[in-house]
Design an enzyme around this catalytic site. Structure first.
Site, PDB file in Angstrom:
ATOM      1  CB  SER A  23     -42.848 -62.734  25.663  1.00 47.09           C
ATOM      2  OG  SER A  23     -42.501 -64.068  25.964  1.00 47.09           O
ATOM      3  CE1 TYR A  48     -48.437 -63.803  25.821  1.00 39.10           C
ATOM      4  CE2 TYR A  48     -46.209 -64.677  25.600  1.00 39.10           C
ATOM      5  CZ  TYR A  48     -47.097 -63.794  26.191  1.00 39.10           C
ATOM      6  OH  TYR A  48     -46.652 -62.916  27.143  1.00 39.10           O
TER       7      TYR A  48
END
Length: 254
Positions: free
Chosen positions: A162, A175
């Protein structure tokens, strides 16, 4: 190629330029989102896809779509990564070797977002849940599957990263940390296996129209986002033998 970098996707046309015939590819989180579309696309290109996920009904729906299209018959592995142990992964790997002989590709697509919150408010339970699925599951699954991957002529392991896995962002603590660790794991494996037939890379899909994206950005106009289908040339490239020289890279899909 092993130098750490954030590359953009190479110029590609459609997934149909790739041939995945006679390849066996395991996709985690195969029931929906990018995992579902990747599974259908790999099958369309001739691969036997192993569909792994926690919701049997979703996996069966993908199975039915593949069969209805006349693609190679897939396999289903119902497994909840949240509760999976090393023993589960070892049993799974033994079954794959027994049934297929080797594994050509592994797409680690399954991830959870957790909750976006200030760092000071991250709870132990939530952090452990995110790390269990996003990091621990990928680590111990890969470890168990290394022998099956080593038996393939050219094997590709693709992790999902990401933008917050290369540059941290406020409120994305759990995350982001899991994705930083994922990139570190990939680079470690890529270096360790640099002289082998297995290659390890990450794809950063970017802003994509998925349920996870909607959870993170509920007010966003999803019609302006790329779809999972838009990203498939890159996902297919990494499973195709044309990418055998790419190792240790994090590629931006957008």
């Amino acid at each position: 190629m092993t130098l750490k970098s954030q590359l953009r996707a190479p110029d590609m046309n459609l997934p149909e330029q790739f041939d995945l015939s006679n390849k066996t590819i395991l996709v985690t989180g195969a029931g929906d989102g990018i995992g579902r579309v990747a599974s259908l696309t790999y099958a369309k290109l001739g691969a036997t896809v192993i569909l792994l996920g926690r919701t049997v009904s979703k996996l069966e729906a993908v199975y039915d779509e593949i069969m209805a299209a006349g693609y190679p018959e897939p396999a289903i592995i119902p497994l909840d990564l949240q509760g999976a142990t090393v023993s589960h992964y070892e049993q799974m790997a033994a079954t794959i070797e027994e049934q297929f002989g080797h594994l050509d590709g592994l797409l680690h697509n399954a991830s959870i977002l957790g909750n976006l919150r200030p760092f000071a408010q991250i709870t132990e339970k939530e952090f452990n849940q995110v790390m269990q699925i996003n990091l621990n599951g990928a680590l111990f699954m890969t470890q168990a599957l290394l022998p099956a991957l080593a038996k393939a002529p050219h094997a590709s392991v693709v992790f999902t990263s990401s933008g917050v896995g290369s540059k941290g962002r406020a409120y994305w603590g759990s995350y982001a940390i899991s994705k930083f660790a994922t990139e570190g794991m990939m680079e470690t494996l890529a270096d360790e296996y640099s002289n082998s037939t297995i290659r390890f890379n990450c794809i950063n899909p970017g802003a994509t129209k998925t349920a996870m994206r909607a959870k993170a950005f509920p007010a966003e106009d999803a019609s302006k986002l790329k779809t999972a289908e838009d990203l498939m040339p890159l996902y297919c490239y990494f499973m195709d033998d044309s990418s055998t020289d790419i190792n240790g890279q994090t590629i931006k899909a957008q």
